[in-house]
Design a protein around this motif. Structure first.
Motif, mmCIF file in Angstrom:
data_model
loop_
_atom_site.group_PDB
_atom_site.id
_atom_site.type_symbol
_atom_site.label_atom_id
_atom_site.label_comp_id
_atom_site.label_asym_id
_atom_site.label_seq_id
_atom_site.Cartn_x
_atom_site.Cartn_y
_atom_site.Cartn_z
ATOM 1 N N LEU A 54 22.299 84.605 15.079
ATOM 2 C CA LEU A 54 23.008 85.871 14.882
ATOM 3 C C LEU A 54 22.780 86.421 13.474
ATOM 4 O O LEU A 54 22.685 87.638 13.286
ATOM 5 N N ARG A 55 22.705 85.527 12.484
ATOM 6 C CA ARG A 55 22.440 85.981 11.118
ATOM 7 C C ARG A 55 21.059 86.626 11.041
ATOM 8 O O ARG A 55 20.885 87.674 10.420
ATOM 9 N N GLU A 56 20.088 85.993 11.663
ATOM 10 C CA GLU A 56 18.730 86.547 11.636
ATOM 11 C C GLU A 56 18.712 87.941 12.267
ATOM 12 O O GLU A 56 18.078 88.866 11.739
ATOM 13 N N GLU A 57 19.442 88.110 13.383
ATOM 14 C CA GLU A 57 19.514 89.418 14.034
ATOM 15 C C GLU A 57 20.159 90.450 13.108
ATOM 16 O O GLU A 57 19.689 91.588 12.999
ATOM 17 N N LEU A 58 21.245 90.049 12.418
ATOM 18 C CA LEU A 58 21.935 90.971 11.514
ATOM 19 C C LEU A 58 21.056 91.343 10.324
ATOM 20 O O LEU A 58 20.925 92.531 9.980
ATOM 21 N N ILE A 59 20.464 90.350 9.685
ATOM 22 C CA ILE A 59 19.648 90.619 8.498
ATOM 23 C C ILE A 59 18.460 91.507 8.852
ATOM 24 O O ILE A 59 18.109 92.439 8.104
ATOM 25 N N ILE A 119 19.600 95.006 9.056
ATOM 26 C CA ILE A 119 19.888 95.605 7.747
ATOM 27 C C ILE A 119 18.599 95.950 7.013
ATOM 28 O O ILE A 119 18.422 97.083 6.542
ATOM 29 N N VAL A 120 17.674 95.001 6.892
ATOM 30 C CA VAL A 120 16.476 95.224 6.065
ATOM 31 C C VAL A 120 15.535 96.250 6.682
ATOM 32 O O VAL A 120 14.679 96.816 5.978
ATOM 33 N N SER A 121 15.677 96.523 7.971
ATOM 34 C CA SER A 121 14.804 97.524 8.592
ATOM 35 C C SER A 121 15.028 98.910 8.001
ATOM 36 O O SER A 121 14.185 99.798 8.159
ATOM 37 N N GLY A 122 16.128 99.082 7.277
ATOM 38 C CA GLY A 122 16.406 100.377 6.648
ATOM 39 C C GLY A 122 15.858 100.500 5.241
ATOM 40 O O GLY A 122 16.088 101.532 4.587
ATOM 41 N N ASP A 123 15.157 99.473 4.730
ATOM 42 C CA ASP A 123 14.631 99.526 3.360
ATOM 43 C C ASP A 123 13.294 98.798 3.312
ATOM 44 O O ASP A 123 13.210 97.603 3.609
ATOM 45 N N ASP A 124 12.257 99.518 2.926
ATOM 46 C CA ASP A 124 10.903 98.948 2.962
ATOM 47 C C ASP A 124 10.757 97.741 2.047
ATOM 48 O O ASP A 124 10.107 96.747 2.403
ATOM 49 N N ASP A 125 11.334 97.801 0.828
ATOM 50 C CA ASP A 125 11.185 96.685 -0.119
ATOM 51 C C ASP A 125 11.886 95.433 0.401
ATOM 52 O O ASP A 125 11.344 94.321 0.321
ATOM 53 N N LEU A 126 13.102 95.619 0.937
ATOM 54 C CA LEU A 126 13.813 94.476 1.491
ATOM 55 C C LEU A 126 13.094 93.912 2.706
ATOM 56 O O LEU A 126 13.024 92.685 2.900
ATOM 57 N N LEU A 127 12.553 94.809 3.527
ATOM 58 C CA LEU A 127 11.854 94.368 4.728
ATOM 59 C C LEU A 127 10.639 93.523 4.363
ATOM 60 O O LEU A 127 10.387 92.464 4.961
ATOM 61 N N GLU A 128 9.904 93.979 3.345
ATOM 62 C CA GLU A 128 8.719 93.229 2.905
ATOM 63 C C GLU A 128 9.129 91.870 2.346
ATOM 64 O O GLU A 128 8.510 90.837 2.656
ATOM 65 N N ALA A 129 10.188 91.856 1.531
ATOM 66 C CA ALA A 129 10.653 90.594 0.949
ATOM 67 C C ALA A 129 11.113 89.630 2.036
ATOM 68 O O ALA A 129 10.879 88.414 1.950
ATOM 69 N N TYR A 130 11.756 90.177 3.057
ATOM 70 C CA TYR A 130 12.252 89.336 4.150
ATOM 71 C C TYR A 130 11.098 88.664 4.887
ATOM 72 O O TYR A 130 11.128 87.451 5.148
ATOM 73 N N ARG A 182 21.577 94.336 -3.405
ATOM 74 C CA ARG A 182 20.771 95.355 -2.712
ATOM 75 C C ARG A 182 20.991 95.281 -1.210
ATOM 76 O O ARG A 182 21.050 96.311 -0.523
ATOM 77 N N LEU A 183 21.142 94.082 -0.676
ATOM 78 C CA LEU A 183 21.391 93.922 0.751
ATOM 79 C C LEU A 183 22.694 94.618 1.141
ATOM 80 O O LEU A 183 22.765 95.306 2.169
ATOM 81 N N GLY A 184 23.724 94.469 0.294
ATOM 82 C CA GLY A 184 25.003 95.129 0.566
ATOM 83 C C GLY A 184 24.890 96.639 0.525
ATOM 84 O O GLY A 184 25.485 97.341 1.352
ATOM 85 N N GLU A 185 24.105 97.163 -0.427
ATOM 86 C CA GLU A 185 23.922 98.619 -0.529
ATOM 87 C C GLU A 185 23.249 99.176 0.726
ATOM 88 O O GLU A 185 23.664 100.206 1.266
ATOM 89 N N VAL A 186 22.211 98.492 1.178
ATOM 90 C CA VAL A 186 21.484 98.957 2.363
ATOM 91 C C VAL A 186 22.363 98.819 3.607
ATOM 92 O O VAL A 186 22.349 99.689 4.502
ATOM 93 N N PHE A 187 23.142 97.743 3.665
ATOM 94 C CA PHE A 187 24.066 97.549 4.785
ATOM 95 C C PHE A 187 25.083 98.693 4.820
ATOM 96 O O PHE A 187 25.366 99.271 5.881
#
Length: 695
Positions: free
Chosen positions: A213-218, A221-232, A242-247
């Motif tokens: 479930l955590r993997e699904e949630l994260i 969330i990161v799908s809304g930010d390219d930098d976070l998505l790449e890092a993930y 940053r994760l909280g801001e995007v969330f």
């Protein structure tokens, strides 16, 4: 009234509306938050009649929420304005008002019943304005609580964007805490009535499920930010800030609807929910911008203290010895005590005195309110629910609130002569407090009719009128607005001759009556040739027919949907007049209409019943007994929707019957569909009843 409250900046405000089906725990959740925050000295209980936001005599007596109420809880330096709304759909207008002034919402769903019809209807109201929202699955400590089943229903029936943030550990008597998927820590309840919890690593027996479930949630969330998505995808550690801001941005945009869980009654999970409201829900300066009319155009309002002042009055109540209380949301500018504001909707001005913030039944004095805050003020002279208050000389207006339309009616009569003198003002005051309640005299029925969103709504409104304004009324089934029409063409003569010394009266006309399609009303045709009736007198024939048709020929109901053609007649050079031909037209109508096979029409309502599938047999059988004609059936999640045409005469107290048939789990809406001919046995009864009333 209480001592003055601290002033909160816009960034430190959260306006949150609680909505959902009745009995899910919204009021208890609001009460719990205030108790945890220290805004209440004890934890209230709806059933005991001491809940913070259920304080009117009608609410404590019926043990249900009836009115929108506002309280607040301070958490981590942020004041959360809590807008508690009723769950019964009879009071949907209160929900609409609360949603209109909120920046986010929490849909409270109990873990036993899951998504119910009230959940869907209030969710749709939030959808209509794209309100950011979360779900709180309550009653996790009750028998048969099922978080996963409820989550599935939310995703199937409300939104596929639902993502759990808190996952319960156990259920029912074994409910001991939850795992926070953002931190992967378990919060284990310590007991007590403030939801205190210890924090530790997630237990091993839930590790596999929460990891998935955590993997699904994260990923959501990161799908809304390219930098976070790449890092993930690179396997890097994600920056929690940053994760909280995007969330938070995903919640604001509606891309993610976070799901939390707990128990409103024990406060389990409530402190953690308050923390997430502070962290993730938008403050007024981060919410969607508001637009208002300014003259003929629209302007976007910024929630800044230096911007023009604009506030929307979203609720009005009246208290003995206090007068009217106007609740409002400041959308832009700063509101201060003593200032004079304009009300462009009424071309009026108002001086703001006794400015306060609401906290259940209490009002706490403030000197000023910053943009985004919610306040209450007394004794405005000419300001009503839905009005805008703005800077003097400004023409800003929010254009009111779009209320649900009342669809149920009752007839009322005053109990005494004293009540008769006060009934008009009492009903008007009820409408002022609740725009979904309306009233007026219906000349077609010959009754004063009140209208509302359901029987509970109407009954409680009348209770309130008795308590507040001392007006007592009896209720009756509204008369049915039957109509009459003709079904074939007929013709004949109407002649009026009167001689009583001096100038007499003479009018003579031949008319032909023909049926018209339903809804066409009355049409008069002048076919006179050769001046047998002077042109100036022909309209009088049509007027006489029109007046006579309003009284019908069978049971005194208006006769509609026919054409009257005046094709012949005669006149007298001295004795003819408008009034003589008007009487002749009336006489002709009475004769000819009876030869045109008159029938009675009844109003047919289109109703839509939404019911759990297990009650379909009872609902369908009941509709058949009411002379209903089923138009179709559709599936809507776990419920069935039945559309049918039912005579209005068969729907008196249908809401109560439907509740009884389905144990309160079905609802219905209705609207006028058409007028149709009544069956012969019904026509005989209507005529007999009419004759008995005349006697």
């Amino acid at each position: 009234m209480a001592s003055a409250a601290s002033e909160y900046q816009t960034r430190n405000l959260r306006n949150v509306v609680f909505f959902g089906h009745g009995g899910a725990g919204k009021t208890t959740l609001a009460d719990s938050m205030c108790y945890i925050a220290g805004g209440a000295t004890r934890k209230g209980d709806v059933q005991k009649g001491n809940a913070l936001t259920d304080f009117t005599p009608e609410e404590t007596g019926h043990k249900i929420s009836i009115n929108l109420a506002v309280a607040h809880a301070v958490r981590n330096g942020v004041r959360i304005n809590l807008i508690d709304t009723p769950g019964y759909l009879d009071f949907l207008g209160e929900v609409v008002a609360g949603i209109r002034v909120a920046d986010a919402g929490i849909c409270v769903i109990d873990a036993i019943s899951g998504v119910e019809v009230g959940t869907e209807r209030t969710w749709a109201a939030a959808n209509a304005v794209s309100l950011p929202r979360a779900v709180f699955v309550s009653m996790m400590d009750r028998d048969n609580a099922d978080f996963r089943n409820t989550l599935g229903q939310v995703r199937d029936e409300l939104t596929s964007a639902a993502m759990p943030v808190h996952v319960p550990i156990g259920a029912g008597a074994d409910f001991s805490g939850f795992v926070d998927l953002l931190t992967m820590k378990a919060h284990t309840f310590k007991g007590g009535d403030k939801g205190a919890a210890g924090v530790a690593d997630a237990p091993a027996d839930v590790a596999s499920e929460v990891e998935d479930l955590r993997e699904e949630l994260i990923e959501a969330i990161v799908s809304g930010d390219d930098d976070l998505l790449e890092a993930y995808f690179e396997g890097e550690e994600l920056d929690p800030g940053r994760l909280g801001e995007v969330f938070a941005e995903a919640i604001r945009s509606g891309d993610i609807v976070p799901v939390f869980c707990g128990s409103c009654q024990t406060s389990a999970g409530v402190p953690a929910l308050m923390d997430r409201i502070v962290e993730l829900f938008p403050s007024p300066d981060r919410a969607a911008p508001q637009t208002a009319r300014d003259g003929n155009g629209e302007v976007s309002l910024e929630p800044g203290a230096a911007a023009p002042t604009a506030a929307l009055v979203f609720k009005t109540t009246s208290e003995p010895h206090v007068g009217d209380l106007s609740y409002f949301r400041v959308f832009s500018g700063r509101m201060e005590n003593g200032v004079t504001l304009a009300n462009p909707d009424r071309s009026a001005s108002e001086r703001i005195a006794h400015l306060a913030i609401p906290h259940g039944s209490r009002r706490i004095d403030v000197d000023a309110l910053n943009p985004g805050d919610i306040g209450v003020v007394t004794k405005l002279k000419d300001t009503h629910t839905g009005d805008t208050l703005c800077d003097s000389g400004s023409q800003l207006s929010f254009g009111g609130i779009e209320w649900p339309q009342p669809d149920l009616s009752l007839a009322v009569t005053a109990c005494t002569r004293a009540d008769e003198d006060k009934i008009g003002s009492g009903l008007a005051k009820l409408h002022e407090e609740d725009p979904t309640f309306s009233s007026g005299y219906d000349p077609e029925r010959g009754q004063t009719i009140i209208r509302g969103l359901g029987e509970i709504h109407l009954n409680i409104s009348l209770e309130k009128m008795t308590r507040k304004y001392g007006v007592n009324v009896d209720t009756h089934q509204p008369n049915i607005a039957y109509r009459e029409t003709i079904t074939r063409t007929a013709e004949g003569q109407g002649r009026h001759k009167k001689q009583s010394g001096g100038r007499g009266q003479f009018g003579d006309c031949h008319i032909r009556l023909s049926p018209l399609p339903r809804g066409e009303g009355y049409k008069f045709v002048d076919s006179i040739k050769g001046g047998v009736i002077p042109t100036k007198f022909v309209p009088a024939v049509g007027k006489g027919i029109g007046e006579a048709s309003s009284r019908g020929v069978l049971a005194g109901y208006p006769l509609v949907d026919f054409q009257a053609e005046c094709y012949d007649g005669s006149h007298h050079s001295v004795d003819s007049s408008d009034i003589a031909f008007q009487i002749a037209g009336s006489i002709a109508f009475q004769k000819v209409a009876r030869d045109a096979n008159p029938v009675i029409l009844e109003p047919i309502m289109e109703i839509e019943v939404e019911t759990p599938e297990e009650y379909m047999g009872e609902v369908m059988g009941d509709l058949n007994q009411r002379r209903g004609r089923v138009l179709g059936m559709d599936s809507k999640g776990r419920r069935q929707v039945v559309k049918a045409h039912v005579p209005q005469a068969e729907l008196y107290k249908y809401s109560a019957a439907l509740r009884s048939l389905t144990h309160g789990k079905a609802t219905h809406t209705r609207s006028l569909a058409a007028y149709e001919q009544v069956p012969p046995h019904v026509q005989e009864k209507v005529i007999a009843d009419s004759q008995r009333d005349d006697d």
